[in-house]
Write an enzyme that holds these catalytic residues in place. Sequence first.
Site, short mmCIF file in Angstrom:
data_model
loop_
_atom_site.label_atom_id
_atom_site.label_comp_id
_atom_site.label_asym_id
_atom_site.label_seq_id
_atom_site.Cartn_x
_atom_site.Cartn_y
_atom_site.Cartn_z
N HIS A 94 -2.83 -5.45 1.01
CA HIS A 94 -2.10 -5.76 2.25
C HIS A 94 -2.00 -7.27 2.47
O HIS A 94 -2.80 -7.84 3.22
CB HIS A 94 -2.82 -5.12 3.44
CG HIS A 94 -2.65 -3.66 3.58
ND1 HIS A 94 -1.56 -3.08 4.22
CD2 HIS A 94 -3.43 -2.63 3.15
CE1 HIS A 94 -1.68 -1.76 4.18
NE2 HIS A 94 -2.80 -1.47 3.54
N CYS A 108 0.83 -1.21 0.00
CA CYS A 108 0.00 0.00 0.00
C CYS A 108 0.87 1.27 0.00
O CYS A 108 1.36 1.69 -1.04
CB CYS A 108 -0.96 -0.06 1.19
SG CYS A 108 -2.32 1.14 1.11
N GLU A 134 -0.04 -8.73 4.31
CA GLU A 134 0.33 -8.96 5.71
C GLU A 134 -0.86 -8.92 6.66
O GLU A 134 -0.74 -9.29 7.83
CB GLU A 134 1.38 -7.94 6.16
CG GLU A 134 0.86 -6.55 6.48
CD GLU A 134 0.61 -5.65 5.29
OE1 GLU A 134 0.42 -4.44 5.48
OE2 GLU A 134 0.60 -6.17 4.14
#
Length: 276
Positions: A195, A101, A197
């Site tokens: 994202h 991002c 993660e």
Amino acid sequence: MRLLVLEGNSLAGRRRIAETAGATPGESYAALLRKLAPNAAVDIHAGADQGAVLPGPLEGYDGMAVTGSSLNIYQREPESTRQIDFLKEVFGRGIPVFGSCWGLQLAAVAAGGDVQLNPAGREVAFARKIILTSAGRRHPMHAGRSEAFDAPAIHSDIVTRLPANTVVTASNGNSEVQAAEIRFGKGVFWGVQYHPEYGLHDIAAVIRRYGQILVNEGFFAELADLQRYAADLATLGAEPERRDIAWRLGLDEDIVSSETRQTELKNWVDFIKRRA
């Protein structure tokens, strides 16, 4: 192997996020990298902070990952410009970088591109119908991905001008640049606008943190609807076998499966392992 996480948020931003997510983005990112690479040493650098000191010599790191951020890079606040300058130094040293991002936006600007507010509006909770480009289908960053997929996302800014030596590897209807490889100086960057993660509890925390803003923008009719949606996501994150919630929210394995969500980040860690 030694990895560095560049925390993209200001001190105030980190504190605000930790209140709802239970950890700062840098802490969460570092924890996941340690899980993906159990033998790696992972440090965190608060690059937005004035006078921040690196935990170790920059040349000692095999790779660096960049978190998301609540900053808007086109405002050119000191917290942003410090990170732009730092990433240019990392590029110059040839250290491989992965970014989520804000990380993609930061790399684009550091390499000579531009980022602006998305006229199509905010992408919330999930980026839908991401499609790999022909280059993306061949790129090792996306190895194991379906040609079309959804991914966790929350952003209102997009890359609007690509720097030289950039290959776009994924797009969707909201953001033409959903993933890209950027080469600048001696460095190579892999990055995504989404994202990988994030766990579902992170997405739930983001939605709760934005709250009334998302109601005002029309994503939810009222706060009670927002809270129910966030609660469902948090429950599904803790109980991924809850097919009823996944069906109700229209979520497939690319979201429900943590291994699939983390595809690009895992592939980058494997890339660093091969180089180290």
